[in-house]
Design an enzyme around this catalytic site. Structure first.
Site, PDB file in Angstrom:
ATOM      1  N   CYS A 169     -10.675   2.426 -29.983  1.00  0.00           N
ATOM      2  CA  CYS A 169     -12.020   3.126 -30.032  1.00  0.00           C
ATOM      3  C   CYS A 169     -12.769   3.731 -29.202  1.00  0.00           C
ATOM      4  CB  CYS A 169     -12.811   2.268 -31.412  1.00  0.00           C
ATOM      5  SG  CYS A 169     -11.904   2.096 -32.240  1.00  0.00           S
ATOM      6  N   TYR A 209       1.690  -2.128 -12.052  1.00  0.00           N
ATOM      7  CA  TYR A 209       0.025  -2.026 -12.855  1.00  0.00           C
ATOM      8  C   TYR A 209       0.079  -1.683 -14.339  1.00  0.00           C
ATOM      9  CZ  TYR A 209      -0.288  -3.323  -7.984  1.00  0.00           C
ATOM     10  OH  TYR A 209      -0.285  -3.373  -6.646  1.00  0.00           O
ATOM     11  N   ARG A 220      -3.816   2.577 -16.514  1.00  0.00           N
ATOM     12  CA  ARG A 220      -4.455   2.964 -15.398  1.00  0.00           C
ATOM     13  C   ARG A 220      -5.115   4.053 -15.639  1.00  0.00           C
ATOM     14  NH1 ARG A 220      -1.219   4.836 -11.541  1.00  0.00           N
ATOM     15  NH2 ARG A 220      -2.431   3.523  -9.875  1.00  0.00           N
ATOM     16  N   GLY A 256       0.831  -0.992   0.174  1.00  0.00           N
ATOM     17  CA  GLY A 256      -0.456   0.105   0.304  1.00  0.00           C
ATOM     18  C   GLY A 256       0.440   1.671  -0.061  1.00  0.00           C
ATOM     19  N   GLU A 271       4.588  -6.423   2.005  1.00  0.00           N
ATOM     20  CA  GLU A 271       4.206  -6.511   0.634  1.00  0.00           C
ATOM     21  C   GLU A 271       3.798  -5.697  -0.071  1.00  0.00           C
ATOM     22  OE1 GLU A 271      -0.112  -8.406   1.080  1.00  0.00           O
ATOM     23  OE2 GLU A 271       0.944 -10.383   2.518  1.00  0.00           O
ATOM     24  N   PRO A 272       5.417  -4.894  -0.643  1.00  0.00           N
ATOM     25  CA  PRO A 272       5.098  -4.153  -1.285  1.00  0.00           C
ATOM     26  C   PRO A 272       4.798  -4.022  -3.122  1.00  0.00           C
ATOM     27  CG  PRO A 272       7.080  -3.796  -0.438  1.00  0.00           C
ATOM     28  CD  PRO A 272       6.221  -5.109   0.580  1.00  0.00           C
ATOM     29  N   GLY A 273       4.571  -3.513  -3.341  1.00  0.00           N
ATOM     30  CA  GLY A 273       4.372  -3.902  -4.817  1.00  0.00           C
ATOM     31  C   GLY A 273       5.075  -2.795  -5.889  1.00  0.00           C
ATOM     32  N   ARG A 274       3.883  -1.954  -6.125  1.00  0.00           N
ATOM     33  CA  ARG A 274       4.788  -0.268  -6.482  1.00  0.00           C
ATOM     34  C   ARG A 274       5.567   0.341  -5.853  1.00  0.00           C
ATOM     35  NH1 ARG A 274      -0.520   2.543  -8.063  1.00  0.00           N
ATOM     36  NH2 ARG A 274      -1.706   1.557  -6.510  1.00  0.00           N
ATOM     37  N   TYR A 325      -8.574   3.945 -13.376  1.00  0.00           N
ATOM     38  CA  TYR A 325      -8.484   4.303 -12.444  1.00  0.00           C
ATOM     39  C   TYR A 325      -8.310   6.314 -12.699  1.00  0.00           C
ATOM     40  CZ  TYR A 325      -6.418   0.217 -11.082  1.00  0.00           C
ATOM     41  OH  TYR A 325      -6.862  -0.881 -11.145  1.00  0.00           O
TER      42      TYR A 325
HETATM   43  N1  LLP Z   1      -1.124  -6.642  -0.736  1.00  0.00           N
HETATM   44  C1  LLP Z   1      -2.299  -7.409  -0.787  1.00  0.00           C
HETATM   45  C2  LLP Z   1      -3.421  -8.143  -0.143  1.00  0.00           C
HETATM   46  C3  LLP Z   1      -3.027  -6.627  -1.739  1.00  0.00           C
HETATM   47  O1  LLP Z   1      -4.067  -7.601  -2.552  1.00  0.00           O
HETATM   48  C4  LLP Z   1      -1.698  -5.344  -2.622  1.00  0.00           C
HETATM   49  C5  LLP Z   1      -2.177  -4.702  -3.724  1.00  0.00           C
HETATM   50  C6  LLP Z   1      -0.701  -5.233  -2.422  1.00  0.00           C
HETATM   51  C7  LLP Z   1      -0.394  -6.686  -1.345  1.00  0.00           C
HETATM   52  C8  LLP Z   1       0.513  -4.756  -3.099  1.00  0.00           C
HETATM   53  O2  LLP Z   1       0.257  -3.496  -2.938  1.00  0.00           O
HETATM   54  P1  LLP Z   1       0.803  -1.590  -3.274  1.00  0.00           P
HETATM   55  O3  LLP Z   1       2.566  -2.161  -2.853  1.00  0.00           O
HETATM   56  O4  LLP Z   1       0.940  -2.150  -4.653  1.00  0.00           O
HETATM   57  O5  LLP Z   1      -0.140  -0.696  -3.276  1.00  0.00           O
HETATM   58  N2  LLP Z   1      -3.837  -2.072 -10.453  1.00  0.00           N
HETATM   59  C9  LLP Z   1      -4.060  -0.763  -8.453  1.00  0.00           C
HETATM   60  C10 LLP Z   1      -3.269  -0.990  -7.873  1.00  0.00           C
HETATM   61  C11 LLP Z   1      -3.790  -2.575  -6.836  1.00  0.00           C
HETATM   62  C12 LLP Z   1      -3.950  -2.894  -6.171  1.00  0.00           C
HETATM   63  C13 LLP Z   1      -4.146  -4.445  -5.689  1.00  0.00           C
HETATM   64  N3  LLP Z   1      -3.636  -4.983  -3.860  1.00  0.00           N
HETATM   65  C14 LLP Z   1      -3.290   0.580  -9.692  1.00  0.00           C
HETATM   66  O6  LLP Z   1      -2.752   0.439 -11.069  1.00  0.00           O
HETATM   67  O7  LLP Z   1      -3.361   1.454  -8.939  1.00  0.00           O
END
Ligand code: LLP
Length: 417
Positions: free
Chosen positions: A342, A371, A310, A237, A271-274, A314
């Protein structure tokens, strides 16, 4: 790192315009240096504490990206059999993998148990029962944590907020103790931890503070019931700075954890992704046509919403950089940067201001490492675009361009046609 050298945008020491001649347009480009430095930023902020970073594969699940983090010691947060297989293939050890998601199939549960992953994050009673049942059949013990839904509103986009009580995720705070008690009574279940994830792109620390306080309360209540856990998984998050918004300081986040969660003396998983991948990526695209009308001006580029969704999905804002830096003079014109699909929603940026631009010029849509490619589709029968990873002067094609025949060949004719 991205910078201009002799007015040409470079990713580390690779000239993007030369790269585009080799790869073909449009394409995603990622910087290894940024990926590594984001991972190190986390390590530094937590400075040897009992923390495991489980990279959230959903942000970008390319083997080379996962492997970059795996070689730095990362674990993985996965949400499907596909992601679990990708994590294992890229060399993430099974005991550093957590499995989240509200709808794990039987096949996925079995695969997770037999691969001895660190823990399955449980999101409902039905899922818990299913895991226990399957673990018995397999004659194994399934390690689990339970995801608490704290009823907290986080981030400014409801599509990616996950911690409110009306959201489909986790077990509500009110019911969580009961579910833990149920879990502790079940055969073949080992309670490992507690889990929370409240949303994505969160740029202020208050929701995290609330969430961590909630976790601390849950743990104290569990202790009173003699349910002991080893792990606190606080999800992902952490927001990033897409345009010029204020973003959360990782040190601030780490201090919050230190203050609220460290006294509980548990292993902490994030659990960082972004945070780890967004800034490393750009989407390089070429202006096909310039269309000026009495109402609006458009730059029609060769990438589209199927490549990067995105903004359409969003309303997300991303900056655009020209590959050749002609931004020296004052911007004179304003354009909407749109793709060939289109749909009116097929745009990347509205009101992009530029001094001069010509058909054939290249643009970079920035901060697209998370993403981006993972959310791409073949809408309008457009093949997925290539991806390149750069390291200093080197670059490597980490995903080749799909070809149209491959896509068409996935169809089959009904026998009566
Ligand atoms: N852990 C869980 C259980 C999650 O559901 C998510 C993201 C993460 C970790 C990683 O979150 P982050 O660190 O990336 O914020 N497609 C959307 C974002 C969807 C996120 C879904 N869950 C976008 O492009 O903004």
């Amino acid at each position: 790192m991205y910078s201009y050298i002799n007015n040409q945008l470079h990713c580390e020491n690779v000239d993007i315009s030369k790269l585009s001649n080799e790869i073909g347009l449009p394409f995603y480009c990622y910087s290894s240096e940024i990926l590594e430095s984001k991972y190190s930023e986390i390590e530094r902020a937590f400075n040897g504490k009992n923390l495991l970073t489980c990279y959230s594969l959903k942000a970008n699940s390319n083997q080379s990206i996962i492997k970059t983090f795996a070689s730095m010691g990362s674990g993985a947060d996965v949400v499907s059999m596909g992601e679990l297989k990708r994590a294992l293939k890229a060399g993430i050890p099974n005991d550093k993998i957590v499995f989240s998601g509200v709808g794990k199939s039987l096949e996925e549960i079995n695969f997770a148990i037999t691969n001895n992953i660190l823990m399955i994050n449980v999101e409902s009673i039905s899922e818990l029962m299913k895991i226990s049942e399957q673990a018995s059949i397999l004659n194994q013990i399934a390690p689990i944590s339970i995801r608490v839904n704290p009823d907290i509103s986080a981030g400014d986009n409801e599509k990616i907020s996950t911690g409110k009580k009306q959201d489909k995720f986790g077990i509500s705070y009110q019911d969580i103790l009961e579910v833990y008690e149920l879990a502790s009574s079940l055969d073949n279940i080992q309670i490992k931890g507690v889990d929370i994830h409240i949303g994505s792109q969160i740029n202020n620390f208050e929701p995290f503070q609330e969430a961590f306080n909630c976790i601390a309360e849950v743990i104290n209540k569990l202790k009173n019931k003699n349910i002991d856990i080893d792990i606190i998984d606080i999800g992902g998050g952490i927001g990033v700075n897409y345009t010029d918004e204020e973003s959360l300081e990782i040190n601030q986040y780490a201090q919050l954890i230190e203050k609220i969660l460290e006294p509980l003396d548990k292993k902490i998983i994030i659990e960082p992704g972004r945070f780890l991948t967004a800034e490393s990526g750009i989407l390089v695209t070429s202006v096909i046509y310039i269309k000026e009308t009495s109402d609006r001006n458009f730059l029609i580029v060769d990438a589209a919403m199927n490549d990067f969704i995105r903004p359409s999905l969003y309303g997300a804002k991303h900056k655009i950089l020209p590959i050749k830096n002609f931004e020296m003079s004052k911007p004179e014109n304003t354009y909407d940067v749109v793709g060939p699909v289109c749909e009116t929603g097929d745009y990347f940026v509205k009101d992009y201001k530029t001094s001069k631009i010509e058909e054939g010029d290249l643009l970079a849509i920035t901060c697209t490492g998370a993403y981006g490619s993972v959310l791409s589709s073949n809408y309008n029968s457009r093949p997925s675009i290539p991806e390149v990873l750069v390291k200093d002067k080197k670059f490597s094609l980490i995903r080749k361009k799909e070809n149209i025949e491959e896509i068409i060949d996935q169809d089959a004719l009904a026998e009566w046609l």
